[in-house]
Design a protein around this motif. Structure first.
Motif, mmCIF file in Angstrom:
data_model
loop_
_atom_site.group_PDB
_atom_site.id
_atom_site.type_symbol
_atom_site.label_atom_id
_atom_site.label_comp_id
_atom_site.label_asym_id
_atom_site.label_seq_id
_atom_site.Cartn_x
_atom_site.Cartn_y
_atom_site.Cartn_z
ATOM 1 N N LEU A 1 11.490 15.353 -5.806
ATOM 2 C CA LEU A 1 10.346 14.140 -6.057
ATOM 3 C C LEU A 1 10.679 13.227 -4.842
ATOM 4 O O LEU A 1 9.832 12.674 -4.164
ATOM 5 N N MET A 2 12.136 13.072 -4.275
ATOM 6 C CA MET A 2 12.156 12.612 -2.861
ATOM 7 C C MET A 2 11.476 13.106 -1.812
ATOM 8 O O MET A 2 11.192 12.313 -0.770
ATOM 9 N N GLU A 3 11.441 14.376 -1.578
ATOM 10 C CA GLU A 3 10.696 15.373 -0.867
ATOM 11 C C GLU A 3 9.189 14.832 -0.934
ATOM 12 O O GLU A 3 8.602 14.695 0.133
ATOM 13 N N ILE A 4 8.708 14.831 -2.055
ATOM 14 C CA ILE A 4 7.430 14.663 -2.388
ATOM 15 C C ILE A 4 6.766 13.160 -2.023
ATOM 16 O O ILE A 4 5.795 13.095 -1.474
ATOM 17 N N ALA A 5 7.938 12.193 -2.024
ATOM 18 C CA ALA A 5 7.491 10.695 -1.557
ATOM 19 C C ALA A 5 6.984 10.883 -0.219
ATOM 20 O O ALA A 5 6.390 9.911 0.059
ATOM 21 N N ASP A 6 7.558 11.596 0.811
ATOM 22 C CA ASP A 6 7.224 11.381 2.096
ATOM 23 C C ASP A 6 5.967 12.043 2.271
ATOM 24 O O ASP A 6 5.480 12.322 3.328
ATOM 25 N N ARG A 7 5.185 12.855 1.304
ATOM 26 C CA ARG A 7 4.279 13.567 1.514
ATOM 27 C C ARG A 7 2.661 12.384 0.741
ATOM 28 O O ARG A 7 1.874 12.992 0.844
ATOM 29 N N PRO B 1 -0.333 10.205 0.622
ATOM 30 C CA PRO B 1 -1.296 9.891 1.548
ATOM 31 C C PRO B 1 -0.945 8.723 2.780
ATOM 32 O O PRO B 1 -1.109 9.001 3.870
ATOM 33 N N VAL B 2 -0.580 7.925 2.095
ATOM 34 C CA VAL B 2 -0.366 6.576 2.966
ATOM 35 C C VAL B 2 0.805 6.771 3.829
ATOM 36 O O VAL B 2 0.821 6.402 5.316
ATOM 37 N N HIS B 3 1.859 7.574 3.541
ATOM 38 C CA HIS B 3 3.050 7.686 4.191
ATOM 39 C C HIS B 3 2.434 8.537 5.559
ATOM 40 O O HIS B 3 2.925 8.304 6.755
ATOM 41 N N ARG B 4 1.718 9.777 5.193
ATOM 42 C CA ARG B 4 1.233 10.522 6.209
ATOM 43 C C ARG B 4 0.498 9.946 7.271
ATOM 44 O O ARG B 4 0.445 9.936 8.467
ATOM 45 N N THR B 5 -0.408 8.824 6.664
ATOM 46 C CA THR B 5 -1.082 8.255 7.696
ATOM 47 C C THR B 5 -0.419 7.117 8.510
ATOM 48 O O THR B 5 -0.577 7.204 9.810
ATOM 49 N N LEU B 6 0.430 6.457 8.066
ATOM 50 C CA LEU B 6 1.419 5.722 8.921
ATOM 51 C C LEU B 6 2.081 6.532 9.928
ATOM 52 O O LEU B 6 2.430 6.022 11.227
ATOM 53 N N GLY C 1 0.710 -1.091 0.052
ATOM 54 C CA GLY C 1 -0.076 -0.070 -0.079
ATOM 55 C C GLY C 1 1.016 1.257 -0.097
ATOM 56 O O GLY C 1 0.498 2.382 -0.905
ATOM 57 N N LEU C 2 1.919 1.196 0.836
ATOM 58 C CA LEU C 2 2.852 2.452 0.781
ATOM 59 C C LEU C 2 3.617 2.617 -0.386
ATOM 60 O O LEU C 2 3.749 3.630 -1.061
ATOM 61 N N GLY C 3 4.167 1.575 -1.126
ATOM 62 C CA GLY C 3 4.652 1.413 -2.232
ATOM 63 C C GLY C 3 4.004 2.085 -3.451
ATOM 64 O O GLY C 3 4.356 2.859 -4.260
#
Length: 411
Positions: free
Chosen positions: A381-387, A389-394, A313-315
């Motif tokens: 793009l590496m910064e955006i990866a941390d944004r 939705p699933v990343h933020r949820t976790l 899901g995160l990937g």
């Protein structure tokens, strides 16, 4: 997938060993599987075909004929007729203890046996054979050629590297069969699998079966496959998947049950486990997935683990977020690959942790960005990866609300 070992009486009164394998959710068809001559239910091809059928929602009973595998009895006392009677006994046991078979499947001589038995099984709606001979006398000729002493009364013949005691009565019984009559009177849909390079049972046998059968009938070529489907595991898997798809034309899948209806609501996912084992069926919208645990911890490894689904899901969310951002910026992002792993590590700075809880869940994520991106675009793009939705949820605070729903007896 749940597997149950069974014992039931065979045609000669001996105890036959069987294995009933069922999907995690409700089965929409029940298959009875007959193995090849001198083989057993544990032949790798049988296991692979069975696994594919179970993954498609079909329950499968495979068993050892009298005197073979884990079944009792003397193999020398058996013949083609007793094999057919063993099949009928297995079908009667299925009907009495579980559910009558809706399809019979036979490999090699087991295929000839299911063709002979099917007309006597009212519950059977379809028949499938794999590498089956059109005339059992074909086997009698091969056995006599391997050791002429069999025709004189009795001999020990080596088959597939193993010794078997055979008697003349087996040859006489094989030569006395009239399989073409059974095929013409089958009155069931028939699917014939056969390899054009089969060196044990030639492709001409498939042609004779097909010509003798009435419609509906189908033929599928197993191009390049060996007789036992052992050279390439993909051959047996192909048989299982193709058979399951073909069977849907003749055995109606049940309508969605009440427990499935709720998952149609936006955002709902339904997961259902079986009566035993860890395997579970995951349903979301029109998609059907499997979840399980590895064999090393008691599972059957038929699907990803719950944590693997979490990582997936995160990937997936990461790749979608990066694609959306790059498209909006019109950047040359040519694909995204995300590799993830989960473990638990010691928390070095955990002054507020309670005793015994000084370990943290860690997810490692490796991102590969394709395309002719410059250094600034890659960094962004590496910064955006941390944004995503699933990343933020976790990383955020999650509240899980659990409620008991009275759904009545599980179906």
């Amino acid at each position: 997938m749940a597997a149950e070992r069974l014992q039931f009486p065979g045609a000669l009164g001996e105890s036959l060993a069987g294995r009933l394998e069922r999907p995690a959710g409700p089965a929409w068809a029940t298959a009875l599987f007959a193995h090849c001559f001198t083989c057993s239910k544990d032949l790798k091809a049988v296991r692979r075909i069975t696994r594919c059928l179970v993954d498609e929602g079909i329950a499968v009973l495979s068993f050892d004929f009298t005197g073979l595998g884990e079944s009792a009895g003397e193999f020398a006392d058996t013949n083609f007729t007793s094999n057919v009677e063993d099949l009928l006994a297995a079908a009667a046991f299925l009907e009495a203890e579980h559910e009558a078979p809706s399809v019979v499947i036979g490999h090699s001589l087991g295929g000839a046996a299911v063709l002979a038995a099917a007309p006597r099984l009212p519950s059977v709606k379809a028949v499938a054979t794999v590498g089956a001979p059109s005339d059992p006398a074909h086997l009698a000729d091969r056995l006599e050629a391997s050791d002429p002493a069999v025709a004189e009364g009795e001999a020990v013949v080596r088959l597939a590297g193993r010794p078997f005691r055979l008697r003349r009565q087996l040859l006489d019984d094989l030569r006395g069969q009239r399989l073409d009559e059974a095929v013409r009177g089958l009155r069931r849909p028939l699917l014939i699998f056969h390899s054009p390079v089969d060196e044990v049972v030639g492709i001409e046998h498939a042609r004779h079966l097909y010509e003798a059968a009435k419609h509906p009938k189908s033929f599928v070529s197993l191009d390049g496959a060996d007789h036992l489907l052992l050279r390439d595991p993909a051959d047996a898997a192909f048989v299982g998947r193709t058979l399951a798809a073909w069977l849907t034309r003749y055995v109606r899948r049940p309508e969605p049950e009440a427990w499935e209806e709720r998952q149609d609501e936006a955002g709902w996912v339904t997961v259902r486990g079986g009566a035993s084992g860890y395997a579970a069926e995951v349903r979301t919208g029109r998609h059907r997935l499997k979840a399980d645990e590895p064999a090393g911890v008691g599972g059957t490894d038929t699907g990803p683990t719950p944590y693997e689904y979490l990582l997936a899901g995160l990937g997936a969310c990461t790749t979608m977020t990066l694609r959306m951002y790059a498209d909006r910026k019109a950047w040359p992002l040519d694909g995204v690959t995300v590799r993830l792993a989960h473990d638990r590590v010691h928390a070095k700075d955990c002054a507020d942790c309670e005793a015994g809880q000084r370990r943290l869940d860690r997810i490692r994520r490796e991102i590969t960005l394709g395309g002719t991106l410059d250094a600034e675009q890659r960094a962004r793009l590496m910064e955006i990866a941390d944004r995503c939705p699933v990343h933020r949820t976790l990383e955020g605070e999650i509240v899980i609300e659990t409620s008991a729903v009275d759904g009545g007896e599980a179906s």
